[in-house]
Design a protein around this motif. Structure first.
Motif, PDB file in Angstrom:
ATOM      1  N   ILE A 170       0.840  -1.197   0.000  1.00 38.14           N
ATOM      2  CA  ILE A 170       0.000   0.000   0.000  1.00 38.14           C
ATOM      3  C   ILE A 170       0.877   1.251   0.000  1.00 38.14           C
ATOM      4  O   ILE A 170       1.864   1.326   0.742  1.00 38.14           O
ATOM      5  N   PHE A 171       0.497   2.234  -0.805  1.00 36.33           N
ATOM      6  CA  PHE A 171       1.066   3.580  -0.735  1.00 36.33           C
ATOM      7  C   PHE A 171      -0.055   4.520  -0.308  1.00 36.33           C
ATOM      8  O   PHE A 171      -1.152   4.483  -0.872  1.00 36.33           O
ATOM      9  N   SER A 172       0.213   5.372   0.686  1.00 33.71           N
ATOM     10  CA  SER A 172      -0.859   6.224   1.204  1.00 33.71           C
ATOM     11  C   SER A 172      -0.305   7.513   1.787  1.00 33.71           C
ATOM     12  O   SER A 172       0.909   7.713   1.882  1.00 33.71           O
ATOM     13  N   HIS A 173      -1.240   8.388   2.179  1.00 31.90           N
ATOM     14  CA  HIS A 173      -0.916   9.667   2.810  1.00 31.90           C
ATOM     15  C   HIS A 173      -1.486   9.701   4.231  1.00 31.90           C
ATOM     16  O   HIS A 173      -2.434  10.433   4.511  1.00 31.90           O
ATOM     17  N   PRO A 174      -0.917   8.910   5.150  1.00 29.70           N
ATOM     18  CA  PRO A 174      -1.427   8.907   6.530  1.00 29.70           C
ATOM     19  C   PRO A 174      -1.242  10.262   7.186  1.00 29.70           C
ATOM     20  O   PRO A 174      -0.212  10.925   7.004  1.00 29.70           O
ATOM     21  N   ASP A 175      -2.241  10.679   7.945  1.00 29.78           N
ATOM     22  CA  ASP A 175      -2.167  11.952   8.673  1.00 29.78           C
ATOM     23  C   ASP A 175      -1.854  13.117   7.752  1.00 29.78           C
ATOM     24  O   ASP A 175      -1.235  14.104   8.172  1.00 29.78           O
ATOM     25  N   GLU A 176      -2.248  13.003   6.464  1.00 29.27           N
ATOM     26  CA  GLU A 176      -2.038  14.042   5.449  1.00 29.27           C
ATOM     27  C   GLU A 176      -0.558  14.337   5.223  1.00 29.27           C
ATOM     28  O   GLU A 176      -0.188  15.429   4.804  1.00 29.27           O
ATOM     29  N   LEU A 177       0.287  13.357   5.467  1.00 27.38           N
ATOM     30  CA  LEU A 177       1.722  13.496   5.257  1.00 27.38           C
ATOM     31  C   LEU A 177       2.088  13.202   3.806  1.00 27.38           C
ATOM     32  O   LEU A 177       1.294  12.625   3.049  1.00 27.38           O
ATOM     33  N   PRO A 178       3.316  13.590   3.384  1.00 30.32           N
ATOM     34  CA  PRO A 178       3.799  13.127   2.079  1.00 30.32           C
ATOM     35  C   PRO A 178       3.760  11.605   2.016  1.00 30.32           C
ATOM     36  O   PRO A 178       3.671  10.917   3.033  1.00 30.32           O
ATOM     37  N   ILE A 184     -14.668  -9.162   3.315  1.00 34.45           N
ATOM     38  CA  ILE A 184     -13.744  -8.038   3.363  1.00 34.45           C
ATOM     39  C   ILE A 184     -12.322  -8.568   3.367  1.00 34.45           C
ATOM     40  O   ILE A 184     -11.996  -9.490   4.114  1.00 34.45           O
ATOM     41  N   LEU A 185     -11.467  -7.988   2.537  1.00 31.90           N
ATOM     42  CA  LEU A 185     -10.063  -8.397   2.528  1.00 31.90           C
ATOM     43  C   LEU A 185      -9.414  -8.011   3.851  1.00 31.90           C
ATOM     44  O   LEU A 185      -9.553  -6.881   4.312  1.00 31.90           O
ATOM     45  N   MET A 186      -8.687  -8.937   4.452  1.00 34.19           N
ATOM     46  CA  MET A 186      -7.974  -8.672   5.699  1.00 34.19           C
ATOM     47  C   MET A 186      -6.472  -8.632   5.428  1.00 34.19           C
ATOM     48  O   MET A 186      -5.943  -9.476   4.691  1.00 34.19           O
ATOM     49  N   HIS A 187      -5.787  -7.652   6.033  1.00 36.35           N
ATOM     50  CA  HIS A 187      -4.350  -7.524   5.827  1.00 36.35           C
ATOM     51  C   HIS A 187      -3.742  -6.824   7.034  1.00 36.35           C
ATOM     52  O   HIS A 187      -4.437  -6.239   7.859  1.00 36.35           O
ATOM     53  N   LYS A 188      -2.395  -6.881   7.125  1.00 39.47           N
ATOM     54  CA  LYS A 188      -1.694  -6.195   8.200  1.00 39.47           C
ATOM     55  C   LYS A 188      -0.640  -5.230   7.667  1.00 39.47           C
ATOM     56  O   LYS A 188       0.332  -4.928   8.359  1.00 39.47           O
ATOM     57  N   CYS A 189      -0.839  -4.729   6.462  1.00 37.04           N
ATOM     58  CA  CYS A 189       0.017  -3.648   5.965  1.00 37.04           C
ATOM     59  C   CYS A 189      -0.255  -2.396   6.795  1.00 37.04           C
ATOM     60  O   CYS A 189      -1.398  -2.148   7.195  1.00 37.04           O
ATOM     61  N   ASP A 190       0.788  -1.604   7.025  1.00 37.25           N
ATOM     62  CA  ASP A 190       0.648  -0.426   7.864  1.00 37.25           C
ATOM     63  C   ASP A 190      -0.288   0.615   7.264  1.00 37.25           C
ATOM     64  O   ASP A 190      -0.283   0.860   6.058  1.00 37.25           O
ATOM     65  N   SER A 240       3.909   1.183   2.842  1.00 42.54           N
ATOM     66  CA  SER A 240       3.587   0.268   3.939  1.00 42.54           C
ATOM     67  C   SER A 240       4.535  -0.915   4.043  1.00 42.54           C
ATOM     68  O   SER A 240       4.430  -1.706   4.978  1.00 42.54           O
ATOM     69  N   LYS A 241       5.453  -1.053   3.071  1.00 36.34           N
ATOM     70  CA  LYS A 241       6.165  -2.316   2.864  1.00 36.34           C
ATOM     71  C   LYS A 241       5.133  -3.371   2.456  1.00 36.34           C
ATOM     72  O   LYS A 241       4.070  -3.013   1.923  1.00 36.34           O
ATOM     73  N   THR A 242       5.429  -4.639   2.655  1.00 41.70           N
ATOM     74  CA  THR A 242       4.527  -5.658   2.132  1.00 41.70           C
ATOM     75  C   THR A 242       3.935  -6.510   3.254  1.00 41.70           C
ATOM     76  O   THR A 242       4.484  -6.594   4.356  1.00 41.70           O
ATOM     77  N   CYS A 243       2.820  -7.127   2.957  1.00 44.83           N
ATOM     78  CA  CYS A 243       2.164  -8.028   3.905  1.00 44.83           C
ATOM     79  C   CYS A 243       1.349  -9.035   3.117  1.00 44.83           C
ATOM     80  O   CYS A 243       1.191  -8.900   1.900  1.00 44.83           O
ATOM     81  N   ASN A 244       0.846 -10.023   3.791  1.00 45.31           N
ATOM     82  CA  ASN A 244       0.027 -11.040   3.140  1.00 45.31           C
ATOM     83  C   ASN A 244      -1.455 -10.790   3.377  1.00 45.31           C
ATOM     84  O   ASN A 244      -1.854 -10.298   4.432  1.00 45.31           O
TER      85      ASN A 244
END
Length: 241
Positions: free
Chosen positions: A150-158, A180-186, A162-166
């Protein structure tokens, strides 16, 4: 590991704050995107920050994926809403550490959206159109143990990676069904709407939506599968593949 908490209809938890589970693996993506695996370098300019505090991904022809709960007007619609107004909503593309966005788009309309336990998505039409897009996969539902990122903008940051997860599955009375898809990516607040990308195909398989602790020490994140009928039927109409 950070999990983002967001209220869904009749959801398990009312907590809207983020929690840490294990290490926080969210990695700031540098201006040249040289500190992430090379296979993702061409994708990062397709990820945008919505000024509402969510993340968006361009999937082609000016169409953008994000979470339905980012838009108040979707909470009153059942089933899938079509062609709603989104005046005043803007998205910045290419915001990274040490780099200003290369483009700012305005939302023209919410093409379709839904806000429910197993179906939380919004498809936007934006202009101007970003020059990079990430493909979608409607041919196969993500399976247990698929490697995703996952690539994201947490807390409106640049942009953060997330690195990778299963793809995983946790059976617990306080958790939703396997619809619902379950994952542990940050993820953290602001990561809502970020797309979940299959590491092998580099295509989008789901939209990250929310997270939940199921014990005092462990938790899980969730996403809406693109193969769910509510969103898949709309995406097929767009004929992006």
């Amino acid at each position: 590991m950070k999990l983002s908490y967001f209220l869904l209809i009749v959801l398990i938890s009312q907590n809207s704050s983020a929690v840490v589970i294990g290490d926080d693996d969210l990695t700031p993506v540098n201006a040249e995107a040289t500190n992430i695996p090379v296979q993702y370098k061409k994708l990062v300019n397709a990820v945008g920050a919505i000024h509402l505090g969510c993340t968006a991904t361009h999937i082609g022809n000016g169409y953008v994926l994000t979470a339905g709960h980012c838009f108040e007007q979707l909470k009153a619609h059942e089933p899938v809403a079509r062609d709603l107004n989104c005046d005043g909503v803007s998205i910045e593309w290419g915001l990274r550490e040490g780099l200003t966005p290369y483009l700012k788009s305005s939302c023209q309309k919410i093409v379709a959206g839904h806000y429910a336990n197993n179906s939380d998505f919004a498809i936007l039409k934006v202009s101007p159109v970003p020059h990079v897009a990430i493909g979608i996969d409607l041919t196969r539902r993500a399976k247990l143990n698929d490697l995703v990122t996952i690539f994201s903008h947490p807390d409106e940051l640049p942009l953060r990676w997330s690195k990778t997860c299963n793809v995983t599955f946790v059976k617990h009375p306080n958790l939703p069904s396997n619809a619902i898809l379950m994952h542990k990516c940050d993820a953290r607040p602001g990561s809502s709407g970020a797309t979940i990308i299959n590491v092998t195909t580099k295509k989008i398989v789901a939209i990250h939506t929310f997270g939940h602790y199921y014990t005092e020490e462990d938790g899980i994140n969730f996403g809406t599968y693109l193969t769910n009928p509510e969103i898949a039927n709309v995406l097929k109409e767009l004929k992006l593949n």
